[in-house]
Design a protein around this motif. Structure first.
Motif, PDB file in Angstrom:
ATOM      1  N   VAL A  69       1.113  -1.030   0.053  1.00  0.00           N
ATOM      2  CA  VAL A  69      -0.118   0.411   0.023  1.00  0.00           C
ATOM      3  C   VAL A  69       0.972   1.138   0.235  1.00  0.00           C
ATOM      4  O   VAL A  69       1.338   2.113  -0.552  1.00  0.00           O
ATOM      5  CB  VAL A  69      -0.783   0.248   1.171  1.00  0.00           C
ATOM      6  N   PHE A  70       1.846   1.280   0.721  1.00  0.00           N
ATOM      7  CA  PHE A  70       2.443   2.375   0.626  1.00  0.00           C
ATOM      8  C   PHE A  70       3.501   2.653  -0.640  1.00  0.00           C
ATOM      9  O   PHE A  70       3.818   3.584  -1.068  1.00  0.00           O
ATOM     10  CB  PHE A  70       3.686   2.159   2.033  1.00  0.00           C
ATOM     11  N   ASN A  71       3.622   1.714  -1.094  1.00  0.00           N
ATOM     12  CA  ASN A  71       4.768   1.207  -2.443  1.00  0.00           C
ATOM     13  C   ASN A  71       3.905   1.989  -3.526  1.00  0.00           C
ATOM     14  O   ASN A  71       4.113   3.332  -3.932  1.00  0.00           O
ATOM     15  CB  ASN A  71       4.644   0.032  -3.175  1.00  0.00           C
ATOM     16  N   ARG A  72       2.420   1.982  -3.434  1.00  0.00           N
ATOM     17  CA  ARG A  72       1.444   2.593  -4.011  1.00  0.00           C
ATOM     18  C   ARG A  72       1.313   4.247  -3.916  1.00  0.00           C
ATOM     19  O   ARG A  72       1.547   5.139  -4.906  1.00  0.00           O
ATOM     20  CB  ARG A  72       0.372   2.056  -4.392  1.00  0.00           C
ATOM     21  N   THR A  73       2.003   4.772  -2.369  1.00  0.00           N
ATOM     22  CA  THR A  73       1.347   6.443  -1.858  1.00  0.00           C
ATOM     23  C   THR A  73       2.546   6.530  -2.678  1.00  0.00           C
ATOM     24  O   THR A  73       2.522   7.660  -3.003  1.00  0.00           O
ATOM     25  CB  THR A  73       1.238   5.926  -0.451  1.00  0.00           C
ATOM     26  N   VAL A  74       3.993   6.007  -2.498  1.00  0.00           N
ATOM     27  CA  VAL A  74       5.093   6.965  -3.364  1.00  0.00           C
ATOM     28  C   VAL A  74       5.311   6.598  -4.812  1.00  0.00           C
ATOM     29  O   VAL A  74       5.512   7.191  -4.848  1.00  0.00           O
ATOM     30  CB  VAL A  74       6.125   6.092  -2.162  1.00  0.00           C
ATOM     31  N   SER A  75       4.426   5.596  -5.356  1.00  0.00           N
ATOM     32  CA  SER A  75       4.264   5.771  -6.214  1.00  0.00           C
ATOM     33  C   SER A  75       4.194   7.173  -7.189  1.00  0.00           C
ATOM     34  O   SER A  75       4.265   7.049  -8.024  1.00  0.00           O
ATOM     35  CB  SER A  75       3.961   4.456  -7.309  1.00  0.00           C
ATOM     36  N   ARG A  76       2.953   7.376  -6.570  1.00  0.00           N
ATOM     37  CA  ARG A  76       1.822   8.217  -7.064  1.00  0.00           C
ATOM     38  C   ARG A  76       2.858   9.173  -6.398  1.00  0.00           C
ATOM     39  O   ARG A  76       2.678  10.369  -7.437  1.00  0.00           O
ATOM     40  CB  ARG A  76       0.328   7.819  -6.809  1.00  0.00           C
ATOM     41  N   SER A  77       3.386   9.649  -5.457  1.00  0.00           N
ATOM     42  CA  SER A  77       3.334  10.967  -5.044  1.00  0.00           C
ATOM     43  C   SER A  77       4.724  11.008  -5.832  1.00  0.00           C
ATOM     44  O   SER A  77       5.088  12.600  -6.559  1.00  0.00           O
ATOM     45  CB  SER A  77       4.580  10.602  -3.651  1.00  0.00           C
ATOM     46  N   ILE A  78       5.237   9.803  -6.394  1.00  0.00           N
ATOM     47  CA  ILE A  78       6.634  10.317  -7.799  1.00  0.00           C
ATOM     48  C   ILE A  78       6.126  10.714  -8.828  1.00  0.00           C
ATOM     49  O   ILE A  78       5.997  12.303  -9.366  1.00  0.00           O
ATOM     50  CB  ILE A  78       7.507   9.292  -7.687  1.00  0.00           C
ATOM     51  N   SER A  79       5.265  10.255  -9.185  1.00  0.00           N
ATOM     52  CA  SER A  79       4.559  10.623 -10.718  1.00  0.00           C
ATOM     53  C   SER A  79       3.504  11.759 -10.996  1.00  0.00           C
ATOM     54  O   SER A  79       4.519  12.417 -11.776  1.00  0.00           O
ATOM     55  CB  SER A  79       3.088   9.533 -10.682  1.00  0.00           C
ATOM     56  N   ASP A  80       3.507  12.417  -8.820  1.00  0.00           N
ATOM     57  CA  ASP A  80       2.603  13.798  -8.890  1.00  0.00           C
ATOM     58  C   ASP A  80       4.015  14.771 -10.028  1.00  0.00           C
ATOM     59  O   ASP A  80       3.735  15.658 -10.256  1.00  0.00           O
ATOM     60  CB  ASP A  80       2.173  13.851  -8.117  1.00  0.00           C
ATOM     61  N   LEU A  81       5.159  14.687  -9.320  1.00  0.00           N
ATOM     62  CA  LEU A  81       5.934  15.522  -8.665  1.00  0.00           C
ATOM     63  C   LEU A  81       7.004  15.883 -10.436  1.00  0.00           C
ATOM     64  O   LEU A  81       7.123  16.251 -10.687  1.00  0.00           O
ATOM     65  CB  LEU A  81       7.064  14.989  -7.389  1.00  0.00           C
ATOM     66  N   TYR A  82       6.999  14.424 -10.820  1.00  0.00           N
ATOM     67  CA  TYR A  82       7.623  15.079 -12.534  1.00  0.00           C
ATOM     68  C   TYR A  82       6.176  15.032 -13.746  1.00  0.00           C
ATOM     69  O   TYR A  82       6.304  16.090 -14.050  1.00  0.00           O
ATOM     70  CB  TYR A  82       8.416  13.158 -12.669  1.00  0.00           C
ATOM     71  N   THR A  83       5.195  14.797 -12.750  1.00  0.00           N
ATOM     72  CA  THR A  83       3.980  15.535 -13.361  1.00  0.00           C
ATOM     73  C   THR A  83       3.848  17.112 -13.383  1.00  0.00           C
ATOM     74  O   THR A  83       4.074  18.260 -14.280  1.00  0.00           O
ATOM     75  CB  THR A  83       2.854  14.919 -13.307  1.00  0.00           C
ATOM     76  N   LEU A  84       4.468  17.481 -12.198  1.00  0.00           N
ATOM     77  CA  LEU A  84       3.611  18.708 -12.031  1.00  0.00           C
ATOM     78  C   LEU A  84       5.170  19.639 -12.459  1.00  0.00           C
ATOM     79  O   LEU A  84       5.179  20.705 -12.168  1.00  0.00           O
ATOM     80  CB  LEU A  84       3.748  19.236 -10.451  1.00  0.00           C
TER      81      LEU A  84
END
Length: 747
Positions: A282-297
Motif C-alpha cells: 500500500v505504501f509502495n502505491r502511495t510513494v509511486s503516486r507521489s513520484i508520478s505527481d512530482l514529475y507531472t508537476l
C-alpha cells in the motif's frame, strides 16, 4: 546599508496593512462555490498546460467551476461533453494511469428508445472507452466504441465544445467589468478554430480537430453517425491545441505519438532519481503516486526542471513552494533543486517596485501569464510578496552543496546569493531589531507573507489579528539557516573572514530568537512578534520549523516536540497548523487548524535533526494512514484538522489542490527523516543516522542512491528495536555508514 533602507526602518507605516479582501480570498481559498473534493475531478498536466475533467471525461464548467483545458493561466476549452443519441452515457469507472500520463474512463449507453417509445438499444450494449493525454499545449482524445451485440448498430454521437478564454483568476471568482473580443468560429470540414483577442491585445486560439470527419460540424458541436459492426470497435479522435500569439508550439500529429512521447519524457525524468520499494504494498502505491505527481508537476523551463505548485489553481512558478519541494526531494533527485535555484536566480528582483512588493535581491513569490496579470488587474505577473522565499533560496543553495558537493554550480550562483544576503540586511530587517519582518507595499498584495498567507493566520492569544510589520518564528529560523549556508559557501570559496561574519550573525540571531520567541508557559516558540514587538502567544505548527532550521537550542527541543505531539496539536493524522485550544482554531479553515502534509514533513525533519526519530515516525504513520483513505492515495494540499477516529478517514478540505507539489514530496521527506538519511559529499559517504522504521514498514530498499557521480543500492531491515543497513550493490569508493545503536558501522 543604503540610506533608503535606513529611512524605511524609521517609517514602517509606509507598508500597506490591508490588501483587498478579494485578492486575499483568491490567494488563500480559491473559488467560493466549487468543492474540488465533491466533484472528484481528474487532472492532467504537461508543462504549462493542464486539464480538469469530471469522472466521465467531460468538462462542464459552470459558475466558478474549474473544468476545462488551460494554458498559461487561461482556459482555452471551457466545455466538452459527449452524448449518445442526445443522452448522457452511464459511467462505469474512470482513473489515471499510474504514471499520470493518461486519463481513461469507461462508459456505456443508457436504455435508448425509438420515436414510438419502443426500446431500441438496451443499456450496456455499447462500451465507450475515452482516453485523454496532454502534450505540447495540446489535448489528445481517443474514444473506442465497441458493439457487444449480435448485430451491427448505427449510433449518433455528439461532442459539444466551447472556449470562454477566461483568465484563471476569473474562473476562481474574480469579477471583471471588461473583457476582450470573442471572434466568430472558423469552421472547416474536420476542424473548428475558436479565437479571442484580450484587452492586452493578444490573440488566443483554440483549434478543435476530429477524425474521422464528422457528419456535421458547427462552431460548437461535432456529430458522428457511426456504424459499429457486431463484436467490433470503431474509433473517434479529437485534438485540441492551445495557441497564443508568439508562443505557438508544435503539436504531435496523433494520439499515439503524444502517448509515446509523454511516456518517454516521464521515464527519462524518473531515470535520474532514486528508487523506493518497501515491504508494504500500500505504501509502495502511495510513494509511486507521489513520484508520478512530482514529475507531472515538474515543468521543463529553459533554466531546467521546475515543480509547479499544484493543480488547478497554482499550476505556475511559485518561489516558496518550489524551494520547499526541492528540499523535500533533495535526497531523491537533486537536479530539481538545481533547476529551481537557477530559475529563481534568473528572476531575482533587481530594483524596487512597490506594486509588485519587489526589492533588490528578493526572490520571486509567484509568476502568472494570464490576461489579468498582464493588465495589472492582479499583481502576480512577477510578484515578490513572500518574506521567506529569499532565506529559503539561500538555505536550499547550502543544502544542495552539502548534498552534491557541486561547488562549480554554486560559484555560478554567487552574485545571486550575495544579492539575497544583502536583501536580508537592507530590506528584510525593516526596523533594525535583528529580525526579518514583512509588510506589503501595495494594497493589492498579501497581508501575510509567510507560508500561512491567509489574512487571519497571524493573531494573538485573544484572537485579535496582529498588526505589522510582523516577524514570524519560522522565518527567523530560515534566516539562521541561510546565514550558516552562506558561511559554508564563503568558506569553501576562500572567503574565510566573511564566512566567520555570517556565522557570527547567525549565532547572534539564535540568541535573540531564544530570548524573544521562546515562551516557557507555552513550552514552545510563539507564532510571531507583531509591529509593536508583542509576542503572538499561540501554539502553532510554526514552532516545529525552528527545529527544522536548527535555530532552536538543543535544550528546547524536547519541550517543543512534546507540545506539538499533544492531542491539542497532533490530530492523529498530523500536526495542526493551530492547536485546538487556541482562540481562532477552526479545523475547517485554511491555516487555523488544518493539517498540511508539507508542514508536517518539515516538522518531522526538525524532530529528526534533534534525535526524535520515533516522533518523526509517528507523523509519518499518520500521514500515510490518511493517504490510504484518499482517492489515488494522493496526499492533497491540506485536509481538515478534526481528530482521527478509528475506522474513519480524514475530513477533506473542499478546495484543496490535488496534486500539490510539496504535499506530493512529503512522503519522500518523511522517509528520509525516519531513517536519518544524510549525505557527506566531502567524505564520499551516505549516512543513516540512528534510522527508525515506522511501524507499517519492515524493510525499505533504496536503489540508485547517488553521490559524487556514483550510486549504490541498500536495504534497511528491522532487527528488534534496531535497524540494519545492508548494501546490495554499489560502486567502489562510495561509503555507507550506519550510526545505529553503538559505534558507527562502515560498509
Amino acid at each position: 546599508m543604503t540610506q533608503r533602507a535606513l529611512e524605511r526602518r524609521r517609517t514602517p507605516g509606509t507598508f500597506e496593512a490591508n490588501p483587498t479582501p478579494e485578492i486575499e480570498r483568491l490567494v488563500s481559498h480559491g473559488p467560493a462555490t466549487t468543492s474540488l473534493q465533491d466533484g472528484q475531478f481528474r487532472t492532467l498536466k504537461h508543462d504549462d498546460t493542464f486539464a480538469v475533467f469530471d469522472h466521465s471525461g467531460d468538462a462542464l464548467a459552470g459558475p466558478s467551476g474549474p473544468e476545462g483545458l488551460y494554458n498559461c493561466d487561461t482556459r482555452f476549452l471551457s466545455h466538452l461533453q459527449l452524448t449518445v443519441e442526445q443522452s448522457q452515457p452511464k459511467l462505469l469507472s474512470s482513473g489515471l494511469s499510474d504514471d499520470n500520463t493518461t486519463f481513461t474512463c469507461d462508459l456505456t449507453n443508457p436504455d435508448l428508445y425509438d420515436a414510438g417509445g419502443k426500446l431500441a438499444l438496451p443499456q450496456g450494449s455499447l462500451h465507450f472507452r475515452r482516453s485523454f493525454i496532454l502534450w505540447e499545449a495540446g489535448l489528445f482524445g481517443r474514444m473506442a466504441i465497441t458493439n457487444f451485440g449480435d448485430r451491427p448498430r448505427r449510433i449518433r454521437i455528439e461532442v459539444a465544445f466551447a472556449a470562454d478564454f477566461a483568465d484563471l483568476f476569473e474562473v476562481r471568482g474574480t469579477k471583471r467589468r471588461r473583457h476582450g473580443q470573442h471572434h466568430p468560429p472558423a469552421v472547416g470540414s474536420d476542424r473548428v478554430t475558436l479565437s479571442y483577442t484580450g484587452l492586452d491585445k493578444k490573440r488566443l486560439t483554440t483549434a478543435v480537430r476530429f477524425f474521422p470527419t464528422p457528419a456535421r460540424l458547427t462552431g460548437d458541436m461535432a456529430v458522428f453517425d457511426v456504424e459499429v459492426p457486431a463484436r467490433q470497435t470503431q474509433i473517434v479522435f479529437i485534438e485540441v491545441s492551445c495557441n497564443s500569439e508568439g508562443t505557438r508550439r508544435p503539436v504531435p500529429a496523433s494520439f499515439l505519438l503524444a502517448l509515446r512521447d509523454s511516456r518517454r519524457a516521464l521515464r527519462t525524468r524518473c531515470a535520474q532519481a532514486a528508487g523506493v520499494t518497501t515491504s508494504n504494498d500500500v505504501f509502495n502505491r502511495t510513494v509511486s503516486r507521489s513520484i508520478s505527481d512530482l514529475y507531472t508537476l515538474t515543468t521543463n523551463l529553459p533554466s531546467g526542471p521546475y515543480p509547479y505548485a499544484g493543480i488547478p489553481w497554482f499550476s505556475t512558478v511559485f518561489g516558496r513552494d518550489a524551494l520547499i519541494t526541492a528540499w523535500e526531494m533533495l535526497w531523491f533527485d537533486p537536479t530539481i533543486a538545481r533547476g529551481v535555484l537557477r530559475h529563481l536566480a534568473l528572476n531575482q528582483a533587481t530594483e524596487e517596485n512597490p506594486a509588485a512588493d519587489a526589492e533588490p535581491g528578493k526572490i520571486l513569490h509567484e509568476a502568472r501569464g494570464g490576461e489579468m496579470a498582464s493588465l495589472g488587474e492582479v499583481p502576480f505577473k512577477h510578484y515578490y510578496g513572500s518574506v521567506d522565499s529569499t532565506p529559503l533560496f539561500l538555505f536550499l543553495a547550502g543544502a544542495y552543496l552539502t548534498r552534491t558537493g557541486d561547488l562549480d554550480f554554486i560559484r555560478g550562483l554567487a552574485p545571486h546569493l550575495e544579492a539575497a544576503t544583502a536583501w536580508l540586511d537592507a530590506y528584510g530587517d525593516r526596523d533594525g531589531d535583528g529580525f526579518v519582518e514583512y509588510g506589503s507595499r501595495t494594497a493589492k498584495g498579501l497581508t501575510n507573507q509567510g507560508w500561512k498567507d491567509s489574512y487571519d493566520a497571524v493573531f494573538h492569544a485573544d484572537g485579535t489579528l496582529a498588526r505589522g510589520p510582523i516577524a514570524l518564528a519560522e522565518v527567523q529560523g530560515y534566516v539562521y539557516g541561510a546565514r550558516l549556508a552562506m558561511a559554508d559557501i564563503l568558506e569553501r570559496t576562500g572567503q574565510a573572514s566573511r564566512a566567520r561574519e555570517q556565522a557570527a550573525r547567525a549565532q547572534t540571531l539564535r540568541e535573540q530568537f531564544d530570548r524573544h520567541f521562546f515562551d516557557e508557559e507555552l513550552g514552545a516558540y510563539v507564532l510571531a512578534l507583531d509591529g509593536d514587538k508583542r509576542p503572538c502567544r499561540v501554539r502553532t505548527s510554526n514552532a516545529g520549523h525552528a527545529l527544522f532550521s536548527g535555530i532552536a537550542y538543543p535544550e528546547r527541543a524536547a519541550s517543543v516536540v512534546k507540545c506539538l505531539m499533544t492531542s491539542d496539536s497532533f490530530s492523529g493524522w498530523g500536526v495542526r497548523t493551530v492547536a485546538s485550544r487556541e482562540a481562532r482554531y477552526n479545523p475547517i479553515s485554511y491555516h487555523d487548524g488544518s493539517v498540511w502534509p508539507h508542514d508536517n514533513a518539515m516538522i518531522a525533519a526538525g524532530f529528526s535533526r534533534y534525535g526524535f526519530r520515533r516522533e518523526a515516525a509517528r507523523i509519518f504513520e499518520g500521514l500515510f494512514a490518511a493517504s490510504t483513505y484518499i482517492d489515488l492515495q494522493r496526499l492533497p494540499e491540506l485536509f481538515c484538522g478534526f481528530p482521527r477516529r478509528r475506522g474513519q478517514g480524514p475530513t477533506f478540505y473542499p478546495v484543496a489542490c490535488s496534486p500539490q507539489a510539496w504535499a506530493a514530496a512529503a512522503p519522500l521527506s518523511l522517509l528520509q527523516s525516519s531513517i536519518g538519511l544524510v549525505f557527506d559529499a566531502d567524505a564520499g559517504e551516505i549516512v543513516f543516522d540512528h534510522p527508525v522504521l515506522p511501524e507499517f514498514l519492515d524493510d525499505i530498499t533504496l536503489r540508485r542512491l547517488s553521490l559524487g557521480g556514483k550510486a549504490i543500492d541498500v536495504v534497511l531491515k528491522r532487527a528488534g528495536r534496531q535497524t540494519v543497513v545492508e548494501v546490495l550493490a554499489g560502486e567502489e569508493g562510495l561509503g555507507v555508514v550506519n550510526k545505529s545503536g553503538g559505534a558507527a558501522q562502515r560498509t
